[in-house]
Design a protein around this motif. Sequence first.
Motif, PDB file in Angstrom:
ATOM      1  N   TYR A 194       0.825  -1.200   0.000  1.00  0.00           N
ATOM      2  CA  TYR A 194       0.000   0.000   0.000  1.00  0.00           C
ATOM      3  C   TYR A 194       0.867   1.262   0.000  1.00  0.00           C
ATOM      4  O   TYR A 194       0.545   2.247  -0.658  1.00  0.00           O
ATOM      5  CB  TYR A 194      -0.934   0.007   1.216  1.00  0.00           C
ATOM      6  CG  TYR A 194      -2.073  -0.975   1.096  1.00  0.00           C
ATOM      7  CD1 TYR A 194      -3.276  -0.614   0.512  1.00  0.00           C
ATOM      8  CD2 TYR A 194      -1.940  -2.284   1.558  1.00  0.00           C
ATOM      9  CE1 TYR A 194      -4.326  -1.516   0.394  1.00  0.00           C
ATOM     10  CE2 TYR A 194      -2.979  -3.199   1.444  1.00  0.00           C
ATOM     11  CZ  TYR A 194      -4.169  -2.808   0.862  1.00  0.00           C
ATOM     12  OH  TYR A 194      -5.214  -3.695   0.741  1.00  0.00           O
ATOM     13  N   LYS A 195       1.958   1.212   0.735  1.00  0.00           N
ATOM     14  CA  LYS A 195       2.873   2.359   0.772  1.00  0.00           C
ATOM     15  C   LYS A 195       3.490   2.610  -0.594  1.00  0.00           C
ATOM     16  O   LYS A 195       3.582   3.756  -1.052  1.00  0.00           O
ATOM     17  CB  LYS A 195       3.980   2.117   1.816  1.00  0.00           C
ATOM     18  CG  LYS A 195       3.556   2.313   3.258  1.00  0.00           C
ATOM     19  CD  LYS A 195       4.771   2.150   4.151  1.00  0.00           C
ATOM     20  CE  LYS A 195       4.465   2.481   5.595  1.00  0.00           C
ATOM     21  NZ  LYS A 195       5.663   2.373   6.460  1.00  0.00           N
ATOM     22  N   VAL A 196       3.941   1.521  -1.241  1.00  0.00           N
ATOM     23  CA  VAL A 196       4.539   1.668  -2.568  1.00  0.00           C
ATOM     24  C   VAL A 196       3.511   2.232  -3.540  1.00  0.00           C
ATOM     25  O   VAL A 196       3.809   3.136  -4.334  1.00  0.00           O
ATOM     26  CB  VAL A 196       5.078   0.312  -3.076  1.00  0.00           C
ATOM     27  CG1 VAL A 196       5.495   0.423  -4.535  1.00  0.00           C
ATOM     28  CG2 VAL A 196       6.259  -0.137  -2.229  1.00  0.00           C
ATOM     29  N   TRP A 197       2.290   1.732  -3.471  1.00  0.00           N
ATOM     30  CA  TRP A 197       1.226   2.182  -4.378  1.00  0.00           C
ATOM     31  C   TRP A 197       0.943   3.672  -4.209  1.00  0.00           C
ATOM     32  O   TRP A 197       0.936   4.421  -5.192  1.00  0.00           O
ATOM     33  CB  TRP A 197      -0.038   1.363  -4.099  1.00  0.00           C
ATOM     34  CG  TRP A 197      -1.258   1.899  -4.758  1.00  0.00           C
ATOM     35  CD1 TRP A 197      -1.575   1.831  -6.083  1.00  0.00           C
ATOM     36  CD2 TRP A 197      -2.334   2.596  -4.137  1.00  0.00           C
ATOM     37  NE1 TRP A 197      -2.789   2.438  -6.315  1.00  0.00           N
ATOM     38  CE2 TRP A 197      -3.269   2.916  -5.144  1.00  0.00           C
ATOM     39  CE3 TRP A 197      -2.607   2.968  -2.821  1.00  0.00           C
ATOM     40  CZ2 TRP A 197      -4.449   3.608  -4.871  1.00  0.00           C
ATOM     41  CZ3 TRP A 197      -3.783   3.654  -2.539  1.00  0.00           C
ATOM     42  CH2 TRP A 197      -4.687   3.968  -3.561  1.00  0.00           C
ATOM     43  N   ILE A 198       0.754   4.136  -2.989  1.00  0.00           N
ATOM     44  CA  ILE A 198       0.414   5.546  -2.771  1.00  0.00           C
ATOM     45  C   ILE A 198       1.611   6.434  -3.087  1.00  0.00           C
ATOM     46  O   ILE A 198       1.461   7.568  -3.566  1.00  0.00           O
ATOM     47  CB  ILE A 198      -0.090   5.772  -1.320  1.00  0.00           C
ATOM     48  CG1 ILE A 198      -0.923   7.050  -1.239  1.00  0.00           C
ATOM     49  CG2 ILE A 198       1.050   5.816  -0.329  1.00  0.00           C
ATOM     50  CD1 ILE A 198      -2.276   6.939  -1.840  1.00  0.00           C
ATOM     51  N   TYR A 199       2.818   5.926  -2.855  1.00  0.00           N
ATOM     52  CA  TYR A 199       4.033   6.692  -3.134  1.00  0.00           C
ATOM     53  C   TYR A 199       4.215   6.886  -4.636  1.00  0.00           C
ATOM     54  O   TYR A 199       4.591   7.982  -5.092  1.00  0.00           O
ATOM     55  CB  TYR A 199       5.233   5.962  -2.536  1.00  0.00           C
ATOM     56  CG  TYR A 199       6.477   6.806  -2.382  1.00  0.00           C
ATOM     57  CD1 TYR A 199       6.480   7.937  -1.566  1.00  0.00           C
ATOM     58  CD2 TYR A 199       7.663   6.456  -3.036  1.00  0.00           C
ATOM     59  CE1 TYR A 199       7.635   8.703  -1.407  1.00  0.00           C
ATOM     60  CE2 TYR A 199       8.807   7.220  -2.883  1.00  0.00           C
ATOM     61  CZ  TYR A 199       8.791   8.334  -2.073  1.00  0.00           C
ATOM     62  OH  TYR A 199       9.925   9.102  -1.925  1.00  0.00           O
ATOM     63  N   VAL A 200       3.945   5.852  -5.421  1.00  0.00           N
ATOM     64  CA  VAL A 200       4.067   5.947  -6.883  1.00  0.00           C
ATOM     65  C   VAL A 200       3.027   6.914  -7.443  1.00  0.00           C
ATOM     66  O   VAL A 200       3.331   7.744  -8.312  1.00  0.00           O
ATOM     67  CB  VAL A 200       3.925   4.560  -7.525  1.00  0.00           C
ATOM     68  CG1 VAL A 200       3.797   4.673  -9.044  1.00  0.00           C
ATOM     69  CG2 VAL A 200       5.129   3.688  -7.172  1.00  0.00           C
ATOM     70  N   VAL A 201       1.783   6.833  -6.968  1.00  0.00           N
ATOM     71  CA  VAL A 201       0.735   7.752  -7.424  1.00  0.00           C
ATOM     72  C   VAL A 201       1.125   9.192  -7.110  1.00  0.00           C
ATOM     73  O   VAL A 201       0.997  10.094  -7.945  1.00  0.00           O
ATOM     74  CB  VAL A 201      -0.615   7.405  -6.766  1.00  0.00           C
ATOM     75  CG1 VAL A 201      -1.655   8.481  -7.072  1.00  0.00           C
ATOM     76  CG2 VAL A 201      -1.106   6.054  -7.256  1.00  0.00           C
ATOM     77  N   SER A 202       1.626   9.420  -5.902  1.00  0.00           N
ATOM     78  CA  SER A 202       2.049  10.762  -5.502  1.00  0.00           C
ATOM     79  C   SER A 202       3.192  11.265  -6.377  1.00  0.00           C
ATOM     80  O   SER A 202       3.215  12.437  -6.781  1.00  0.00           O
ATOM     81  CB  SER A 202       2.481  10.743  -4.032  1.00  0.00           C
ATOM     82  OG  SER A 202       3.015  11.981  -3.637  1.00  0.00           O
ATOM     83  N   ALA A 203       4.145  10.391  -6.692  1.00  0.00           N
ATOM     84  CA  ALA A 203       5.286  10.774  -7.533  1.00  0.00           C
ATOM     85  C   ALA A 203       4.831  11.174  -8.923  1.00  0.00           C
ATOM     86  O   ALA A 203       5.340  12.133  -9.513  1.00  0.00           O
ATOM     87  CB  ALA A 203       6.289   9.633  -7.607  1.00  0.00           C
ATOM     88  N   MET A 204       3.866  10.445  -9.480  1.00  0.00           N
ATOM     89  CA  MET A 204       3.361  10.769 -10.812  1.00  0.00           C
ATOM     90  C   MET A 204       2.656  12.123 -10.827  1.00  0.00           C
ATOM     91  O   MET A 204       2.799  12.896 -11.788  1.00  0.00           O
ATOM     92  CB  MET A 204       2.403   9.672 -11.278  1.00  0.00           C
ATOM     93  CG  MET A 204       3.090   8.367 -11.624  1.00  0.00           C
ATOM     94  SD  MET A 204       1.912   7.119 -12.207  1.00  0.00           S
ATOM     95  CE  MET A 204       3.016   5.801 -12.693  1.00  0.00           C
ATOM     96  N   ILE A 205       1.910  12.422  -9.777  1.00  0.00           N
ATOM     97  CA  ILE A 205       1.253  13.737  -9.688  1.00  0.00           C
ATOM     98  C   ILE A 205       2.302  14.838  -9.598  1.00  0.00           C
ATOM     99  O   ILE A 205       2.175  15.896 -10.235  1.00  0.00           O
ATOM    100  CB  ILE A 205       0.305  13.782  -8.481  1.00  0.00           C
ATOM    101  CG1 ILE A 205      -0.849  12.792  -8.675  1.00  0.00           C
ATOM    102  CG2 ILE A 205      -0.247  15.190  -8.270  1.00  0.00           C
ATOM    103  CD1 ILE A 205      -1.764  12.665  -7.466  1.00  0.00           C
ATOM    104  N   ALA A 206       3.369  14.584  -8.826  1.00  0.00           N
ATOM    105  CA  ALA A 206       4.449  15.569  -8.717  1.00  0.00           C
ATOM    106  C   ALA A 206       5.141  15.771 -10.063  1.00  0.00           C
ATOM    107  O   ALA A 206       5.488  16.904 -10.435  1.00  0.00           O
ATOM    108  CB  ALA A 206       5.458  15.119  -7.667  1.00  0.00           C
ATOM    109  N   GLY A 207       5.350  14.680 -10.806  1.00  0.00           N
ATOM    110  CA  GLY A 207       5.956  14.791 -12.131  1.00  0.00           C
ATOM    111  C   GLY A 207       5.085  15.586 -13.086  1.00  0.00           C
ATOM    112  O   GLY A 207       5.585  16.384 -13.890  1.00  0.00           O
ATOM    113  N   LEU A 208       3.771  15.400 -12.997  1.00  0.00           N
ATOM    114  CA  LEU A 208       2.841  16.156 -13.825  1.00  0.00           C
ATOM    115  C   LEU A 208       2.910  17.643 -13.497  1.00  0.00           C
ATOM    116  O   LEU A 208       2.855  18.496 -14.393  1.00  0.00           O
ATOM    117  CB  LEU A 208       1.423  15.623 -13.603  1.00  0.00           C
ATOM    118  CG  LEU A 208       0.299  16.237 -14.428  1.00  0.00           C
ATOM    119  CD1 LEU A 208       0.576  16.093 -15.920  1.00  0.00           C
ATOM    120  CD2 LEU A 208      -1.034  15.603 -14.069  1.00  0.00           C
TER     121      LEU A 208
END
Length: 376
Positions: free
Chosen positions: A253-267
């Motif tokens: 769950y941590k990896v999943w939410i961290y990846v989603v957050s990273a993609m939003i930051a990249g956007l």
Amino acid sequence: MAKVTGLKNLHVVIGVLLLATFYVSVCNLLFAEGSLLHVSDYTVSLFGKYLCYALLALAVDLVWGYCGILSLGHGAFFTLGGYAMGMYLMRQIGDRGVYGNPDLPDFMVFLNWTEMPWYWAGSDSVLWMIAMVFIGPGLLAYVFGMLAFRSRVSGVYLSIMTQAVTYALMLAFFRNEMGFGGNNGLTDFKEILGFSLQSPSTKLGLFIVTALVLAVAYIVCHFIVNSKMGRVVTAIRDAENRVRFVGYKPDNYKVWIYVVSAMIAGLAGALYVPQVGIINPGEFSPLNSIEMVIWVAVGGRNSLYGALIGAIVVSYAKTRFTAIMPEAWLFALGGLFVLVTLLLPKGIAGLMPGIIAKLKGSKNETTEAKATEVKS
């Protein structure tokens, strides 16, 4: 009841965002310079930058406010998304650069490079750019998250590790051998999708697109935190060992939410670059990542709309302070963080329920007074 309140907050935030965007657009297009209602092209670009910061704050709040992961490295994801956009914009220059080389960017010609590095292949395609905006930050977050979370690294140690990764990337991108422009980074952009970046209409268009992307990202984050997975993530923040005891795997769950957050930051980084006109390794600076955390703390951790408010308020204050007292800005930022921590532990968003309750109370009193007058 909580779900209904959440939906009301969602509608209010999206409504305010779209109304503000409409107001700025109308005032920029319909009112002439010199009018009190006119919004200049510079102000439109500045507001667009603020909205990029708000999108970035949303990403930080998702992992810190709802999952308890204090990331001091989100500047890395933001900057990687910015470089993906910057590479695409550099390829759009063509032979209009200083050296007139249609195949190589100016900094490569200056460094006597004869061919483009393999990782620049396809960078002239908008589809490649969109893919890399998400893949670059997402892949870094996935690799780091798998290594860190499965090793059960947490707390201050995890924060230091995220900051170390960001600092290492900054040092790497400063090197000319990396092929990203070295100290100067990527700049001198001409156009995006065939539209001149110097055109006022393009600046306004980028502002509107950023506002719409922020609205969509806010809706996505709202449904994530209110979903079953989101509730598990919040439970991990509050009692990770208990979540593990009942059969869940917090690491996934941590990896999943961290990846989603990273993609939003990249956007957010990708939308930031064409509006600012440059991306360089300085954006990797750990100080920038710390400032992002301050945005969320000021606005209100564990509150999506609070993150937006904090990013805009602090960014506006930075614009004003750096113009009036540039040498005092860091002291003001540190003081603001200390004051908010001591006096407003829930941030600006924590004040909103009390203000709304008082407004409702005064409205009810006024209604009762009028009813009494009618009866008498």
